[in-house]
Design a protein around this motif. Structure first.
Motif, PDB file in Angstrom:
ATOM      1  N   VAL A 177     -59.923  36.000 -24.698  1.00  9.63           N
ATOM      2  CA  VAL A 177     -58.872  36.480 -23.971  1.00  9.63           C
ATOM      3  C   VAL A 177     -57.569  36.248 -24.685  1.00  9.63           C
ATOM      4  N   GLY A 178     -57.828  35.495 -25.546  1.00  7.39           N
ATOM      5  CA  GLY A 178     -56.574  35.140 -26.478  1.00  7.39           C
ATOM      6  C   GLY A 178     -55.687  36.233 -27.032  1.00  7.39           C
ATOM      7  N   PRO A 179     -56.283  37.099 -27.715  1.00  7.77           N
ATOM      8  CA  PRO A 179     -55.488  38.380 -28.086  1.00  7.77           C
ATOM      9  C   PRO A 179     -54.901  39.276 -27.017  1.00  7.77           C
ATOM     10  N   LYS A 180     -55.589  39.374 -26.037  1.00 12.66           N
ATOM     11  CA  LYS A 180     -54.809  40.150 -24.753  1.00 12.66           C
ATOM     12  C   LYS A 180     -53.771  39.240 -24.495  1.00 12.66           C
ATOM     13  N   ILE A 181     -53.679  38.233 -24.151  1.00  9.84           N
ATOM     14  CA  ILE A 181     -52.570  37.464 -23.716  1.00  9.84           C
ATOM     15  C   ILE A 181     -51.694  37.412 -24.948  1.00  9.84           C
ATOM     16  N   LEU A 182     -51.825  37.296 -26.086  1.00  7.34           N
ATOM     17  CA  LEU A 182     -50.931  37.450 -27.140  1.00  7.34           C
ATOM     18  C   LEU A 182     -50.406  38.885 -27.613  1.00  7.34           C
ATOM     19  N   GLY A 183     -50.943  39.810 -26.974  1.00  5.90           N
ATOM     20  CA  GLY A 183     -50.588  41.090 -26.868  1.00  5.90           C
ATOM     21  C   GLY A 183     -49.286  41.329 -25.805  1.00  5.90           C
ATOM     22  N   ARG A 184     -49.459  40.298 -24.910  1.00  7.06           N
ATOM     23  CA  ARG A 184     -48.293  40.539 -23.759  1.00  7.06           C
ATOM     24  C   ARG A 184     -47.054  40.027 -24.554  1.00  7.06           C
ATOM     25  N   ALA A 185     -46.991  39.016 -25.555  1.00  9.99           N
ATOM     26  CA  ALA A 185     -45.957  38.601 -26.453  1.00  9.99           C
ATOM     27  C   ALA A 185     -45.231  39.511 -27.187  1.00  9.99           C
ATOM     28  N   THR A 186     -46.248  40.422 -27.974  1.00 17.29           N
ATOM     29  CA  THR A 186     -45.836  41.629 -28.783  1.00 17.29           C
ATOM     30  C   THR A 186     -45.068  42.778 -27.481  1.00 17.29           C
ATOM     31  N   ASP A 187     -45.704  42.989 -26.483  1.00 15.98           N
ATOM     32  CA  ASP A 187     -45.033  44.035 -25.560  1.00 15.98           C
ATOM     33  C   ASP A 187     -43.795  43.405 -25.138  1.00 15.98           C
ATOM     34  N   LEU A 188     -43.469  42.107 -25.016  1.00 16.74           N
ATOM     35  CA  LEU A 188     -42.038  41.555 -24.812  1.00 16.74           C
ATOM     36  C   LEU A 188     -41.094  41.535 -25.652  1.00 16.74           C
ATOM     37  N   ILE A 189     -41.617  41.521 -27.158  1.00 13.53           N
ATOM     38  CA  ILE A 189     -40.640  41.419 -28.078  1.00 13.53           C
ATOM     39  C   ILE A 189     -40.341  42.963 -28.285  1.00 13.53           C
ATOM     40  N   PHE A 190     -41.591  43.961 -28.221  1.00 13.24           N
ATOM     41  CA  PHE A 190     -41.127  45.433 -28.574  1.00 13.24           C
ATOM     42  C   PHE A 190     -40.105  45.920 -27.467  1.00 13.24           C
ATOM     43  N   ALA A 191     -40.575  45.530 -25.889  1.00 17.07           N
ATOM     44  CA  ALA A 191     -40.123  45.950 -25.007  1.00 17.07           C
ATOM     45  C   ALA A 191     -38.249  45.438 -25.181  1.00 17.07           C
ATOM     46  N   GLY A 192     -38.081  44.372 -25.754  1.00 19.32           N
ATOM     47  CA  GLY A 192     -36.761  43.900 -25.979  1.00 19.32           C
ATOM     48  C   GLY A 192     -36.177  44.951 -26.909  1.00 19.32           C
ATOM     49  N   VAL A 193     -36.637  44.988 -28.053  1.00 25.09           N
ATOM     50  CA  VAL A 193     -36.091  45.957 -29.212  1.00 25.09           C
ATOM     51  C   VAL A 193     -35.929  47.006 -28.696  1.00 25.09           C
ATOM     52  N   VAL A 194     -36.816  47.987 -27.711  1.00 25.75           N
ATOM     53  CA  VAL A 194     -36.480  49.402 -27.321  1.00 25.75           C
ATOM     54  C   VAL A 194     -35.360  49.189 -26.240  1.00 25.75           C
ATOM     55  N   GLY A 195     -35.475  48.164 -25.378  1.00 19.17           N
ATOM     56  CA  GLY A 195     -34.777  48.101 -24.289  1.00 19.17           C
ATOM     57  C   GLY A 195     -33.106  47.974 -24.623  1.00 19.17           C
ATOM     58  N   ARG A 196     -32.800  47.522 -26.024  1.00 18.32           N
ATOM     59  CA  ARG A 196     -31.336  47.494 -26.195  1.00 18.32           C
ATOM     60  C   ARG A 196     -30.904  48.971 -26.602  1.00 18.32           C
ATOM     61  N   GLN A 197     -31.725  49.812 -26.789  1.00 15.20           N
ATOM     62  CA  GLN A 197     -31.443  51.152 -27.038  1.00 15.20           C
ATOM     63  C   GLN A 197     -31.232  51.988 -25.910  1.00 15.20           C
ATOM     64  N   LEU A 198     -31.258  51.444 -24.663  1.00 20.09           N
ATOM     65  CA  LEU A 198     -31.056  52.136 -23.628  1.00 20.09           C
ATOM     66  C   LEU A 198     -29.865  51.687 -22.694  1.00 20.09           C
ATOM     67  N   PRO A 199     -29.303  52.298 -22.021  1.00 19.76           N
ATOM     68  CA  PRO A 199     -28.044  52.067 -21.262  1.00 19.76           C
ATOM     69  C   PRO A 199     -28.275  50.846 -19.998  1.00 19.76           C
ATOM     70  N   ALA A 200     -27.423  49.734 -20.110  1.00 18.60           N
ATOM     71  CA  ALA A 200     -27.884  48.711 -19.072  1.00 18.60           C
ATOM     72  C   ALA A 200     -27.602  49.415 -17.447  1.00 18.60           C
TER      73      ALA A 200
END
Length: 664
Positions: free
Chosen positions: A76-99
């Motif tokens: 289950v470790g990699p699956k949970i760790l994948g959530r951290a990657t999703d959070l980081i990627f979502a933050g990077v992509v979210g900055r490119q969208l209007p608030a």
């Protein structure tokens, strides 16, 4: 001469008697080794090897529980760790969208602007907040959870290894004990037909190799198999399509491992067999190194060693090379699988079918999925080597044992030493009879000398009394009791035996004498030493009776060694004495002293003396002359000389000049 140390003539004589004799398979310093045996199949031997762990069921259940828990947490470790990657990627992509807009509104705007691919990507990101950056707090919490999971999984893995190590070592302890007990139950002919170095290799090197194989393979095999199951389950949960791609690796890997393993198994069996044969040559050459040098046979010894060393090299190279192909082949298959998963996963992320974290987790699962398969493949050579060694150990455990003893053996409370042979027949091999229908009665206190040419059966006769071999027919009695009704231990406790070949163990002179009766008092040990003239030379040694003898007892002379063995027999206070040319290693003056001491020892005891020097048996009560396993003459020294028969011929061969001199 003893049965264990024979001249070349004696060996040749016994070889003529058939394959059951000691000489037929005993290797000398120039021996090449025994012929290769057909190896047993892998599966039955592996099943039997694992069966040895049955008494450790409780420990193995605990190991299984810890292994399942550890693998589950690692899964289950990699699956949970994948959530951290999703959070980081979502933050990077979210900055490119209007608030200030929702994710659905952002997706709709992107589609209206013709950015369909980017819209699919944003739509597949559940943690994305338009205009927001990376949520480091959420990332940190995820990482702490993953860290805790991996720490607990490591502790469980450590506990599993600790329990399994104990279980394996207890199993090997019992295996060694079983082999030791088995060796004590094997008949003497088994050891006659086994080169010493080969047998030592089976009970030392092979058992050590079994222990190493069990220790290294069990934990890894269990963990690897559970990891494969867990990884497959997680991959199916994340993406059935990618899971199918990854699972193609399994049948391909199994086919490769089976094909290569089948070719390497026979090489592993031959490798350990060649190791045993080489050990036999080394042990026998070093044991007889003086004879090798005396007869100038060093080159032959080197050639024999080179030949077996070459066989071992060929078998070892073949085993290691062929089995070594498995791991690089498996890595190649795994790398191909990794490339396909990365490409397909990237396309699915771009289409919004999967998140980047899920692809990252899946790639980790695919690597963790192929890694245990690679580990299993890399352990194939170790496992096959261990099973090959186990086969050799099982050969010892499966060897026919000596005849079972009576359930309620008779005990001789006051033995006197009356020995009777009643219609005794014996042969080492059925087709070559040796002793046939022998009848003989020896009264208590008699000294019976056994003489005859080499190979006549002299030592065989006393070995039958000791019950080293079982009779083909007839019976031997001690004080009227069939020796088969006595326990072997009880019978041999009443017999003292001194061989021409002295045997002393590493320890003090006092300990070596007391070996004949461990519960003897200090005064009894000293009395035996004085009676056998050991006391005369002990005081010239630096530490007296506390002088420590090395493994070869090289710090005392051959005659002094023999005196210690005679003292050991004296101390055992037996009812029956067997002296197999026991004074051959002492000088003439010491021999006279020992003869006097033996005369005192023989009082009220029956004694059998195997003699080559006929001058030492003039005072024998009965002399047996043996030829081809038969007693051809018997009587006193004077009577046999007067008859002018076989004994007179033997005597004349040794003392021709003395016989020719006129009497008086």
């Amino acid at each position: 001469m003893s049965e264990g140390v024979k001249t070349a003539e004696e060996k040749a004589a016994e070889a003529r008697r058939g394959p059951g004799s000691r000489a037929t398979n005993r290797h000398g310093p120039m021996a090449i080794g025994i012929p290769a045996e057909k190896p047993a199949s892998f599966r039955p031997s592996a099943k039997r090897l694992l069966g040895l762990l049955r008494p450790e069921r409780t420990s193995l259940y605990a190991v299984l529980a810890f292994a399942v828990s550890s693998v589950a947490l690692n899964a289950v470790g990699p699956k949970i760790l994948g959530r951290a990657t999703d959070l980081i990627f979502a933050g990077v992509v979210g900055r490119q969208l209007p608030a200030g807009v929702s994710r659905d509104q952002a997706v709709a705007d992107l589609r209206l602007n013709g950015n369909g691919t980017f819209a699919d990507l944003v739509e597949g990101m559940p943690f994305l907040v338009p205009g927001a950056g990376i949520d480091f707090g959420a990332v940190g919490r995820v990482l702490l959870v993953v860290l805790a999971i991996y720490v607990v999984a490591s502790l469980l893995q450590w506990a599993m290894s600790w329990i399994l190590t104990g279980a394996v070592n207890r199993t090997i302890f019992e295996l060694r004990s079983s082999v030791e007990d088995k060796l004590n139950r094997l008949p003497l002919p088994y050891f006659d037909n086994q080169p010493r170095g080969e047998l030592l290799s089976r009970v030392t090197n092979d058992i050590d190799n079994v222990a190493q194989s069990l220790q290294q393979t069990l934990s890894q095999l269990l963990t690897s198999l559970l990891t494969v199951v867990a990884m497959v389950a997680m991959m199916l949960y994340i993406s059935p399509l990618l899971a199918v791609i990854a699972l193609v690796t399994i049948p391909v890997s199994m086919l490769v491992t089976a094909a290569i393993g089948k070719r390497s198994q026979k090489h592993f069996v031959q490798q350990w067999k060649s190791t045993g044969e080489l050990n036999g040559i080394v042990e026998e050459t070093f044991t007889g190194h003086q004879l090798v040098k005396v007869f100038g046979r060093q080159e032959e010894a080197r050639e024999a060693f080179r030949a077996k060393n070459d066989d071992l090299f060929d078998a070892g190279f073949g085993a290691q090379f062929i089995s070594g192909i498995i791991m690089p082949t498996m890595m190649f298959i795994g790398n191909l699988n990794y490339v396909v998963i990365a490409v397909v996963g990237g396309l699915r992320v771009a289409s919004g079918s999967m998140t980047l974290g899920d692809v990252q987790a899946f790639i980790q699962y695919s690597r963790q999925f192929t890694q245990p398969l690679t580990q299993v493949a890399s352990m194939a050579n170790l496992l096959q080597s261990g099973v090959a060694s186990a086969e050799r150990v099982f050969d010892v455990l499966d060897a026919p044992e000596q005849q079972a003893e009576s359930a309620s053996p008779t005990v001789l409370d006051d033995p006197h030493g009356r020995v009777e042979f009643e219609d005794v027949s014996f042969a080492y091999a059925p087709e070559t009879p040796l002793i046939e229908h022998l009848d003989l009665t020896v009264e208590p206190g008699q000294m019976v000398a056994i003489v005859g040419p080499t190979g006549a059966g002299k030592t065989t006769l006393v070995n039958l009394i000791m019950r080293f071999y079982e009779l083909d027919s007839g019976r031997i009695t001690l004080d009227g009791v069939d020796i088969t009704d006595l326990s072997r231990r009880g019978l041999r406790r009443e017999i003292g035996m001194v061989l021409q070949d002295t045997w002393l163990f590493g320890g003090t002179i006092r300990d070596n004498i007391a070996y004949g009766r461990p519960d003897a008092s200090e005064e009894e040990v000293l009395a035996a030493a004085r009676a056998t003239y050991v006391d005369r030379f002990v005081h010239s040694l630096p530490d007296g009776y506390d002088t420590v003898l090395d493994a070869e007892a090289g710090n005392i002379s051959a005659g002094e060694k023999q005196l210690i063995t005679i003292a050991r027999a004296f101390l055992s206070d037996p009812a029956l004495l067997i002296l197999d040319e026991a004074t051959s290693s002492v000088d003439t003056r010491t021999e006279l002293l020992v003869q006097h001491a033996m005369s005192a020892l023989r009082q009220d005891r029956t004694s059998f003396v195997i003699a080559h020097r006929l001058s030492t048996i003039r005072d024998a009560d009965l002399i047996l002359v043996m030829e081809d396993g038969r007693i051809v003459e018997q009587g006193s020294h004077a009577d046999l000389l007067a008859r002018g028969g076989a004994f007179a011929d033997l005597y004349a061969a040794q003392f021709r000049s003395a016989v020719a001199e006129p009497a008086g």
